[in-house]
Design a protein around this motif. Structure first.
Motif, PDB file in Angstrom:
ATOM      1  N   GLU A 179      11.972  -4.523  -6.854  1.00  0.00           N
ATOM      2  CA  GLU A 179      12.196  -4.772  -8.282  1.00  0.00           C
ATOM      3  C   GLU A 179      10.882  -4.765  -9.052  1.00  0.00           C
ATOM      4  OE1 GLU A 179      13.534  -8.812  -9.553  1.00  0.00           O
ATOM      5  OE2 GLU A 179      15.402  -7.766 -10.035  1.00  0.00           O
ATOM      6  N   ILE A 180       9.880  -5.472  -8.518  1.00  0.00           N
ATOM      7  CA  ILE A 180       8.600  -5.548  -9.234  1.00  0.00           C
ATOM      8  C   ILE A 180       7.851  -4.223  -9.164  1.00  0.00           C
ATOM      9  CG2 ILE A 180       7.324  -6.509  -7.260  1.00  0.00           C
ATOM     10  CD1 ILE A 180       5.667  -8.098  -9.217  1.00  0.00           C
ATOM     11  N   GLU A 181       7.941  -3.542  -8.040  1.00  0.00           N
ATOM     12  CA  GLU A 181       7.271  -2.241  -7.918  1.00  0.00           C
ATOM     13  C   GLU A 181       7.901  -1.230  -8.873  1.00  0.00           C
ATOM     14  OE1 GLU A 181       5.498  -2.148  -3.368  1.00  0.00           O
ATOM     15  OE2 GLU A 181       7.575  -1.514  -3.688  1.00  0.00           O
ATOM     16  N   THR A 182       9.205  -1.286  -9.024  1.00  0.00           N
ATOM     17  CA  THR A 182       9.893  -0.384  -9.960  1.00  0.00           C
ATOM     18  C   THR A 182       9.476  -0.698 -11.388  1.00  0.00           C
ATOM     19  OG1 THR A 182      11.799  -0.180  -8.475  1.00  0.00           O
ATOM     20  CG2 THR A 182      12.141   0.388 -10.796  1.00  0.00           C
ATOM     21  N   HIS A 183       9.385  -1.984 -11.671  1.00  0.00           N
ATOM     22  CA  HIS A 183       8.992  -2.423 -13.026  1.00  0.00           C
ATOM     23  C   HIS A 183       7.579  -1.966 -13.370  1.00  0.00           C
ATOM     24  CE1 HIS A 183       8.589  -4.928 -16.591  1.00  0.00           C
ATOM     25  NE2 HIS A 183       7.453  -5.419 -16.084  1.00  0.00           N
ATOM     26  N   LEU A 184       6.666  -2.054 -12.414  1.00  0.00           N
ATOM     27  CA  LEU A 184       5.278  -1.681 -12.660  1.00  0.00           C
ATOM     28  C   LEU A 184       5.013  -0.193 -12.476  1.00  0.00           C
ATOM     29  CD1 LEU A 184       3.464  -4.686 -10.894  1.00  0.00           C
ATOM     30  CD2 LEU A 184       3.731  -4.309 -13.355  1.00  0.00           C
ATOM     31  N   GLY A 185       5.930   0.458 -11.766  1.00  0.00           N
ATOM     32  CA  GLY A 185       5.726   1.882 -11.500  1.00  0.00           C
ATOM     33  C   GLY A 185       4.591   2.115 -10.533  1.00  0.00           C
ATOM     34  N   ALA A 186       4.393   1.169  -9.618  1.00  0.00           N
ATOM     35  CA  ALA A 186       3.298   1.294  -8.655  1.00  0.00           C
ATOM     36  C   ALA A 186       3.679   0.590  -7.358  1.00  0.00           C
ATOM     37  CB  ALA A 186       2.019   0.693  -9.222  1.00  0.00           C
ATOM     38  N   GLN A 187       3.196   1.142  -6.232  1.00  0.00           N
ATOM     39  CA  GLN A 187       3.424   0.503  -4.944  1.00  0.00           C
ATOM     40  C   GLN A 187       2.396  -0.610  -4.757  1.00  0.00           C
ATOM     41  OE1 GLN A 187       3.608   3.259  -1.700  1.00  0.00           O
ATOM     42  NE2 GLN A 187       3.585   1.644  -0.123  1.00  0.00           N
ATOM     43  N   LEU A 188       2.843  -1.780  -4.342  1.00  0.00           N
ATOM     44  CA  LEU A 188       1.947  -2.918  -4.221  1.00  0.00           C
ATOM     45  C   LEU A 188       1.459  -3.154  -2.798  1.00  0.00           C
ATOM     46  CD1 LEU A 188       3.690  -5.514  -6.593  1.00  0.00           C
ATOM     47  CD2 LEU A 188       2.000  -3.768  -7.143  1.00  0.00           C
ATOM     48  N   PHE A 189       2.197  -2.662  -1.829  1.00  0.00           N
ATOM     49  CA  PHE A 189       1.812  -2.861  -0.436  1.00  0.00           C
ATOM     50  C   PHE A 189       1.945  -1.555   0.345  1.00  0.00           C
ATOM     51  CE2 PHE A 189       3.104  -7.075  -1.833  1.00  0.00           C
ATOM     52  CZ  PHE A 189       2.112  -7.895  -1.316  1.00  0.00           C
ATOM     53  N   HIS A 190       0.964  -1.317   1.225  1.00  0.00           N
ATOM     54  CA  HIS A 190       1.111  -0.279   2.246  1.00  0.00           C
ATOM     55  C   HIS A 190       1.757  -0.914   3.456  1.00  0.00           C
ATOM     56  CE1 HIS A 190      -1.288   2.614   0.065  1.00  0.00           C
ATOM     57  NE2 HIS A 190      -2.360   1.821   0.058  1.00  0.00           N
ATOM     58  N   ARG A 191       2.603  -0.165   4.131  1.00  0.00           N
ATOM     59  CA  ARG A 191       3.241  -0.658   5.335  1.00  0.00           C
ATOM     60  C   ARG A 191       2.546  -0.017   6.534  1.00  0.00           C
ATOM     61  NH1 ARG A 191       6.063  -0.677   0.991  1.00  0.00           N
ATOM     62  NH2 ARG A 191       7.725  -2.211   0.614  1.00  0.00           N
ATOM     63  N   VAL A 192       1.690  -0.826   7.195  1.00  0.00           N
ATOM     64  CA  VAL A 192       0.879  -0.328   8.301  1.00  0.00           C
ATOM     65  C   VAL A 192       1.172  -1.142   9.552  1.00  0.00           C
ATOM     66  CG1 VAL A 192      -1.461   0.110   9.145  1.00  0.00           C
ATOM     67  CG2 VAL A 192      -0.949   0.330   6.701  1.00  0.00           C
ATOM     68  N   ASN A 193       1.751  -0.450  10.571  1.00  0.00           N
ATOM     69  CA  ASN A 193       2.065  -1.124  11.846  1.00  0.00           C
ATOM     70  C   ASN A 193       2.841  -2.432  11.628  1.00  0.00           C
ATOM     71  OD1 ASN A 193       0.717   0.871  13.360  1.00  0.00           O
ATOM     72  ND2 ASN A 193      -1.254  -0.191  13.105  1.00  0.00           N
ATOM     73  N   LYS A 194       3.887  -2.330  10.840  1.00  0.00           N
ATOM     74  CA  LYS A 194       4.777  -3.456  10.545  1.00  0.00           C
ATOM     75  C   LYS A 194       4.099  -4.572   9.743  1.00  0.00           C
ATOM     76  CE  LYS A 194       7.779  -2.795  14.569  1.00  0.00           C
ATOM     77  NZ  LYS A 194       8.394  -3.446  15.755  1.00  0.00           N
ATOM     78  N   LYS A 195       2.916  -4.277   9.206  1.00  0.00           N
ATOM     79  CA  LYS A 195       2.228  -5.264   8.392  1.00  0.00           C
ATOM     80  C   LYS A 195       2.065  -4.741   6.974  1.00  0.00           C
ATOM     81  CE  LYS A 195      -1.783  -8.342   8.355  1.00  0.00           C
ATOM     82  NZ  LYS A 195      -3.027  -8.759   9.045  1.00  0.00           N
ATOM     83  N   LEU A 196       2.232  -5.601   6.005  1.00  0.00           N
ATOM     84  CA  LEU A 196       2.110  -5.211   4.608  1.00  0.00           C
ATOM     85  C   LEU A 196       0.677  -5.466   4.130  1.00  0.00           C
ATOM     86  CD1 LEU A 196       5.480  -6.578   3.161  1.00  0.00           C
ATOM     87  CD2 LEU A 196       4.928  -4.257   3.854  1.00  0.00           C
ATOM     88  N   ILE A 197      -0.003  -4.389   3.692  1.00  0.00           N
ATOM     89  CA  ILE A 197      -1.375  -4.456   3.228  1.00  0.00           C
ATOM     90  C   ILE A 197      -1.413  -4.120   1.746  1.00  0.00           C
ATOM     91  CG2 ILE A 197      -3.732  -3.614   3.547  1.00  0.00           C
ATOM     92  CD1 ILE A 197      -2.620  -5.001   5.994  1.00  0.00           C
ATOM     93  N   LEU A 198      -2.167  -4.902   0.979  1.00  0.00           N
ATOM     94  CA  LEU A 198      -2.242  -4.680  -0.464  1.00  0.00           C
ATOM     95  C   LEU A 198      -2.819  -3.315  -0.818  1.00  0.00           C
ATOM     96  CD1 LEU A 198      -3.605  -8.113  -1.735  1.00  0.00           C
ATOM     97  CD2 LEU A 198      -1.443  -7.086  -2.425  1.00  0.00           C
ATOM     98  N   THR A 199      -2.183  -2.685  -1.804  1.00  0.00           N
ATOM     99  CA  THR A 199      -2.759  -1.492  -2.412  1.00  0.00           C
ATOM    100  C   THR A 199      -3.713  -1.935  -3.525  1.00  0.00           C
ATOM    101  OG1 THR A 199      -1.040  -1.347  -4.087  1.00  0.00           O
ATOM    102  CG2 THR A 199      -0.600  -0.240  -1.987  1.00  0.00           C
TER     103      THR A 199
END
Length: 303
Positions: free
Chosen positions: A38-58
């Motif tokens: 919801e928030i990523e759609t609202h901002l039009g930007a990805q907030l986390f990278h999904r790396v090896n089952k871990k979420l890393i900030l963009t």
């Protein structure tokens, strides 16, 4: 963006996964996943990278996180400040009394009150004598000691005590030989009052006006010490609440005489805002007023 979105970003950035963020956010993984989308759609930007089952900030996620920390920190501070205010840890009591500049009772009250609320300050407004209700409603006063009870729905009037109004005369005055004075006795007297309008003065609206009596002269004096000096000098008399005059009687130059056979009485109140969650120190201060001003203590020795 809503606060729940900011909390989500902060928790996921800290924990590294939605699963671990569930512990503090008390939501299911699917609900958190929906909020993140919801928030990523609202901002039009990805907030986390999904790396090896871990979420890393963009980069965009880091921007949001920085703002989230600041905003949520300020909200936490605000909530803590309000809780301290309501619980009485820190605050201010702005106080005025109606009609007179008598505060002889204040030092004892402050000593007792500050033992329980050392971080609550008391500010006195001695010039406020008329229409304190309006000042309370306007947020300029917290409490007023008043004999007026206007039944305003936004105000609470807590009864403090009932006191007798008596005429103050110099020692040796002819009235000191009387058991009481009546309306007619005032006809040839100079009478001091605190302020106009005359209709608001208890002596006039309850005793003199109903009998059609007008004193020889009416003189407004707003300072208690000044009017008592004038009375000592034999320049006039004034009707005042006994609790206000008692401390001045020890020098034996002033005496009190009852007004009318039945006496002249007023009930005093502490007027304050009608607040469901008023600070604890406000109610405590009112109890101290009962103890120190009216001599009626309901706090079982704790005052």
């Amino acid at each position: 963006m809503e606060l729940r979105h900011l909390k989500l970003v902060r928790e996921v950035a800290d924990k590294g996964s939605l699963t671990k963020a569930m512990e503090n956010l008390y939501l299911s993984q699917s609900a958190l996943s929906h909020q993140l989308k919801e928030i990523e759609t609202h901002l039009g930007a990805q907030l986390f990278h999904r790396v090896n089952k871990k979420l890393i900030l963009t980069g965009a996620g880091q921007i949001v996180l920085d703002s989230a920390k600041k905003i949520l920190s300020e909200i936490d501070k605000t909530e803590n400040s309000v809780k301290k205010y309501v619980n009485g840890d820190k605050g201010l009591v702005r106080l005025a009394t109606q009609c007179y500049t008598c505060y002889h009772w204040l030092p004892t009250l402050m000593i007792d009150f500050n033992k329980e609320f050392p971080k609550v300050d008391i500010e006195i407004f001695p010039g406020v004598t008329e229409n304190p209700d309006k000042l309370i409603l306007d947020g300029e006063l917290d409490l007023a000691i008043t004999s007026d009870h206007n039944d305003h729905p936004a105000l609470t009037y807590t009864e403090l005590f009932r006191d007798e109004m008596m005429v103050v005369v110099p020692t040796g005055h002819e009235w000191t030989k009387k058991p009481y004075v009546e309306a007619e006795d005032f006809r040839e007297q100079n009478v001091f009052i605190h302020s106009y309008p005359i209709e608001s003065v208890t002596l006039f609206n309850q005793v003199l006006m109903p009998e059609g009596v007008k004193p020889k002269k009416v003189m407004p004096i707003q300072v208690t010490d000044a009017v008592l000096q004038m009375i000592k000098a034999g320049l006039g008399v004034q009707v005042m609440a006994r609790w206000m005059v008692d401390p001045y009687l020890s020098d034996n130059n002033l005496e009190l005489v009852p007004v009318t056979k039945k006496g002249l009485f007023r009930t005093w109140y502490a007027a304050h805002l009608n607040q469901p969650e008023a600070p604890a120190y406000i109610n405590n201060f009112i109890e101290h007023l009962k103890c120190n001003v009216g001599g009626v203590c309901e706090c079982e020795g704790e005052c």
